[in-house]
Design a protein around this motif. Structure first.
Motif, mmCIF file in Angstrom:
data_model
loop_
_atom_site.group_PDB
_atom_site.id
_atom_site.type_symbol
_atom_site.label_atom_id
_atom_site.label_comp_id
_atom_site.label_asym_id
_atom_site.label_seq_id
_atom_site.Cartn_x
_atom_site.Cartn_y
_atom_site.Cartn_z
ATOM 1 N N PRO A 294 0.816 -1.216 0.000
ATOM 2 C CA PRO A 294 0.000 0.000 0.000
ATOM 3 C C PRO A 294 0.849 1.264 0.000
ATOM 4 O O PRO A 294 1.942 1.295 0.564
ATOM 5 N N ASP A 295 0.311 2.293 -0.635
ATOM 6 C CA ASP A 295 0.933 3.618 -0.642
ATOM 7 C C ASP A 295 -0.169 4.613 -0.275
ATOM 8 O O ASP A 295 -0.709 5.306 -1.129
ATOM 9 N N GLY A 296 -0.523 4.620 1.014
ATOM 10 C CA GLY A 296 -1.682 5.364 1.447
ATOM 11 C C GLY A 296 -2.941 4.587 1.109
ATOM 12 O O GLY A 296 -2.899 3.590 0.382
ATOM 13 N N PRO A 297 -4.096 5.007 1.621
ATOM 14 C CA PRO A 297 -5.329 4.285 1.319
ATOM 15 C C PRO A 297 -5.685 4.276 -0.168
ATOM 16 O O PRO A 297 -6.272 3.308 -0.654
ATOM 17 N N GLY A 298 -5.321 5.338 -0.891
ATOM 18 C CA GLY A 298 -5.787 5.492 -2.257
ATOM 19 C C GLY A 298 -4.803 5.144 -3.350
ATOM 20 O O GLY A 298 -5.092 5.386 -4.533
ATOM 21 N N HIS A 299 -3.663 4.547 -3.008
ATOM 22 C CA HIS A 299 -2.700 4.145 -4.034
ATOM 23 C C HIS A 299 -2.056 2.812 -3.651
ATOM 24 O O HIS A 299 -1.921 2.486 -2.469
ATOM 25 N N VAL A 300 -1.647 2.066 -4.664
ATOM 26 C CA VAL A 300 -0.977 0.794 -4.444
ATOM 27 C C VAL A 300 0.256 0.735 -5.331
ATOM 28 O O VAL A 300 0.218 1.114 -6.507
ATOM 29 N N ASN A 301 1.363 0.264 -4.745
ATOM 30 C CA ASN A 301 2.580 0.007 -5.508
ATOM 31 C C ASN A 301 2.573 -1.458 -5.935
ATOM 32 O O ASN A 301 2.317 -2.352 -5.118
ATOM 33 N N VAL A 302 2.867 -1.698 -7.197
ATOM 34 C CA VAL A 302 2.745 -3.039 -7.761
ATOM 35 C C VAL A 302 4.067 -3.478 -8.388
ATOM 36 O O VAL A 302 4.634 -2.760 -9.217
ATOM 37 N N LEU A 303 4.549 -4.636 -7.974
ATOM 38 C CA LEU A 303 5.606 -5.338 -8.695
ATOM 39 C C LEU A 303 4.915 -6.341 -9.596
ATOM 40 O O LEU A 303 4.135 -7.181 -9.125
ATOM 41 N N TYR A 304 5.169 -6.237 -10.880
ATOM 42 C CA TYR A 304 4.502 -7.082 -11.876
ATOM 43 C C TYR A 304 5.568 -7.790 -12.700
ATOM 44 O O TYR A 304 6.536 -7.180 -13.157
ATOM 45 N N GLY A 305 5.408 -9.088 -12.877
ATOM 46 C CA GLY A 305 6.372 -9.832 -13.683
ATOM 47 C C GLY A 305 5.748 -11.094 -14.236
ATOM 48 O O GLY A 305 4.612 -11.457 -13.915
ATOM 49 N N GLY A 306 6.510 -11.770 -15.082
ATOM 50 C CA GLY A 306 6.007 -13.007 -15.663
ATOM 51 C C GLY A 306 7.088 -13.756 -16.409
ATOM 52 O O GLY A 306 8.232 -13.297 -16.534
ATOM 53 N N GLY A 307 6.723 -14.923 -16.911
ATOM 54 C CA GLY A 307 7.676 -15.737 -17.640
ATOM 55 C C GLY A 307 7.023 -17.006 -18.160
ATOM 56 O O GLY A 307 5.798 -17.072 -18.286
ATOM 57 N N MET A 308 7.830 -18.019 -18.417
ATOM 58 C CA MET A 308 7.336 -19.224 -19.083
ATOM 59 C C MET A 308 7.778 -20.500 -18.383
ATOM 60 O O MET A 308 8.761 -20.514 -17.637
ATOM 61 N N SER A 309 7.073 -21.561 -18.702
ATOM 62 C CA SER A 309 7.442 -22.883 -18.210
ATOM 63 C C SER A 309 8.657 -23.393 -18.983
ATOM 64 O O SER A 309 8.993 -22.895 -20.061
ATOM 65 N N GLU A 310 9.271 -24.410 -18.427
ATOM 66 C CA GLU A 310 10.521 -24.923 -18.989
ATOM 67 C C GLU A 310 10.349 -25.435 -20.415
ATOM 68 O O GLU A 310 11.179 -25.156 -21.297
ATOM 69 N N ASP A 311 9.258 -26.170 -20.661
ATOM 70 C CA ASP A 311 9.107 -26.743 -21.996
ATOM 71 C C ASP A 311 8.789 -25.671 -23.040
ATOM 72 O O ASP A 311 9.273 -25.749 -24.184
ATOM 73 N N TRP A 312 8.019 -24.663 -22.660
ATOM 74 C CA TRP A 312 7.752 -23.590 -23.614
ATOM 75 C C TRP A 312 8.988 -22.726 -23.851
ATOM 76 O O TRP A 312 9.193 -22.224 -24.962
ATOM 77 N N LEU A 313 9.834 -22.561 -22.837
ATOM 78 C CA LEU A 313 11.072 -21.794 -23.032
ATOM 79 C C LEU A 313 11.964 -22.441 -24.084
ATOM 80 O O LEU A 313 12.718 -21.762 -24.785
ATOM 81 N N ALA A 314 11.881 -23.764 -24.198
ATOM 82 C CA ALA A 314 12.717 -24.484 -25.166
ATOM 83 C C ALA A 314 12.122 -24.493 -26.569
ATOM 84 O O ALA A 314 12.788 -24.921 -27.524
ATOM 85 N N ASP A 315 10.899 -24.012 -26.720
ATOM 86 C CA ASP A 315 10.249 -24.016 -28.025
ATOM 87 C C ASP A 315 10.841 -22.934 -28.925
ATOM 88 O O ASP A 315 11.043 -21.803 -28.489
ATOM 89 N N PRO A 316 11.141 -23.233 -30.191
ATOM 90 C CA PRO A 316 11.707 -22.228 -31.095
ATOM 91 C C PRO A 316 10.810 -20.996 -31.276
ATOM 92 O O PRO A 316 11.304 -19.902 -31.573
ATOM 93 N N GLU A 317 9.512 -21.179 -31.092
ATOM 94 C CA GLU A 317 8.576 -20.064 -31.259
ATOM 95 C C GLU A 317 8.239 -19.387 -29.936
ATOM 96 O O GLU A 317 7.343 -18.538 -29.882
ATOM 97 N N ALA A 318 8.968 -19.734 -28.879
ATOM 98 C CA ALA A 318 8.625 -19.230 -27.548
ATOM 99 C C ALA A 318 8.653 -17.710 -27.475
ATOM 100 O O ALA A 318 7.761 -17.088 -26.888
ATOM 101 N N GLU A 319 9.660 -17.092 -28.060
ATOM 102 C CA GLU A 319 9.783 -15.639 -27.974
ATOM 103 C C GLU A 319 8.588 -14.940 -28.605
ATOM 104 O O GLU A 319 8.050 -13.967 -28.051
#
Length: 377
Positions: A294-319
């Motif tokens: 929280p950043d006061g009652p009326g604001h929120v700080n957000v860490l946002y991220g993501g990624g892929m599973s191991e088998d999809w990371l190995a796929d040539p079309e993954a990117e």
């Protein structure tokens, strides 16, 4: 308290959860808008439970670090020279300047004010012009250490020395999604942002998929159906639900080479809310998460991220697939920002009154119960 005194937000919350779920209403407005209630949350929730600082693989090399603030305490998380993740105070032991900002990599931690320098384990390495001070003891001036654990690849940090370790308190979650094995996913992007809403509004938005058809009508709203959504009872430290995805987003499905997932698991999307503020979406192919403070009652700080599973990371079309998903999620986030900021505007209105919950909002009620357990009336 006299008959003329207003009921406190904490008392309102306790009254709100003192009914069966089938009779439950949304949380009272005051628990979102009150500065006093936020102070209670900082003391009894954020200073007591485990807060997610991101993914462990993001700090791959010795000296890699990130910073965050937990209940007003500036914190450094870094990988030390032995390859271990550590958390420690981000405040110099001299004149109390904060030390590091954002993310990066360092060989040592040097105070930007008077150049006191700390090793990666937090011990004081050197302090200029202190030899004439008889009270100076280098060995006694290391940075205070803070609890840091890795659970399923997530960096979890707590100011509470007595909090049960995540591996214990979240064992049910680990067992629940064991076929997906989050330790084998890899983060490929992350960012931070600040929205004009209360942190609980955004958390609750994640916890229910009831809003998908309308709020996300321009993106993912058509990828699942309300009648297929399942909202079982969660645990003391989490809630969850899942939805079954169609084939409109290939990366949301099990990779063709995946032989571990079977049946509905091959197209199941899990939505995990780890209390108080780690929100994870995990599919057979990709994941994304939000970690809220929280950043006061009326604001929120957000860490946002993501990624892929191991088998999809190995796929040539993954990117290409990931680029498509990231673009989609950017639009989804824009929709969520609009919806959650509208909710906070409504919460501040004098005529606003909480309404009854849908059966698809069981996780929201369980979240309210969790807060009531933590915050005394």
């Amino acid at each position: 308290m006299t008959l003329h005194d207003p009921i406190s937000p904490a008392a309102e919350l306790h009254a709100n959860v003192a009914v069966p779920f089938e009779q439950a209403f949304a949380m009272p407005k005051s628990v979102y808008t009150s500065e006093a209630f936020l102070a209670l949350e900082q003391k009894h929730v954020f200073a007591q439970d485990w807060i997610c600082a991101g993914r462990a693989e993001a700090l791959a090399q010795p000296g890699d670090y990130l910073t965050l603030e937990i209940a007003g305490e500036p914190v450094i998380v870094l990988r030390d020279r032995d390859g271990q993740l550590r958390a420690m105070s981000n405040v110099c032991r001299h004149r109390m300047s904060t030390l590091l900002q954002g993310r990066g990599s360092v060989r040592a931690i040097t105070c930007p004010y008077h150049a006191w320098t700390y090793n990666l384990d937090g011990s004081l390495r050197g302090a200029p012009a202190m030899t004439l001070n008889g009270s100076f003891c280098k060995e006694a001036l290391g940075l205070p250490q803070i609890r840091c654990e890795v659970w399923q690849g997530w960096i979890m940090v707590s100011l509470n020395t007595d909090a049960p370790a995540p591996v214990e308190s979240l064992r049910e979650v680990t067992d629940l999604i064991a076929p997906f094995d989050m330790t084998r996913y890899r983060e490929t992007y992350r960012e931070t942002f600040r929205w004009a809403t209360n942190w609980k509004v955004l958390a609750e938005n994640f916890m229910e998929s009831y809003h998908l058809p309308m709020c996300h009508s321009g993106t993912i709203g058509g990828a699942s159906r309300l009648e297929e959504m399942v909202c079982p009872e969660g645990g003391a430290g989490f809630n969850y639900h899942w939805i079954l995805k169609n084939d409109s987003v290939p990366l949301a499905l099990a990779h063709p080479t995946n032989t571990t997932l079977t049946g509905d698991d091959r197209r199941k999307t899990w939505l995990l809310a780890i209390y108080p503020s780690l929100l994870i979406t995990v599919t057979p192919g990709y994941f994304w998460y939000l970690s809220l403070t929280p950043d006061g009652p009326g604001h929120v700080n957000v860490l946002y991220g993501g990624g892929m599973s191991e088998d999809w990371l190995a796929d040539p079309e993954a990117e290409a697939h990931l680029a498509s998903v990231r673009a989609l999620l950017a639009d989804v986030n824009a929709e969520d920002k609009g919806c959650t900021e509208k909710v906070y505007l409504g919460l501040c209105a004098g005529m606003a009154v909480p309404g009854p919950l849908s059966h698809l909002e069981r996780p929201n009620f369980e979240f309210a119960q969790y807060l009531a357990r933590r915050i005394p009336a």
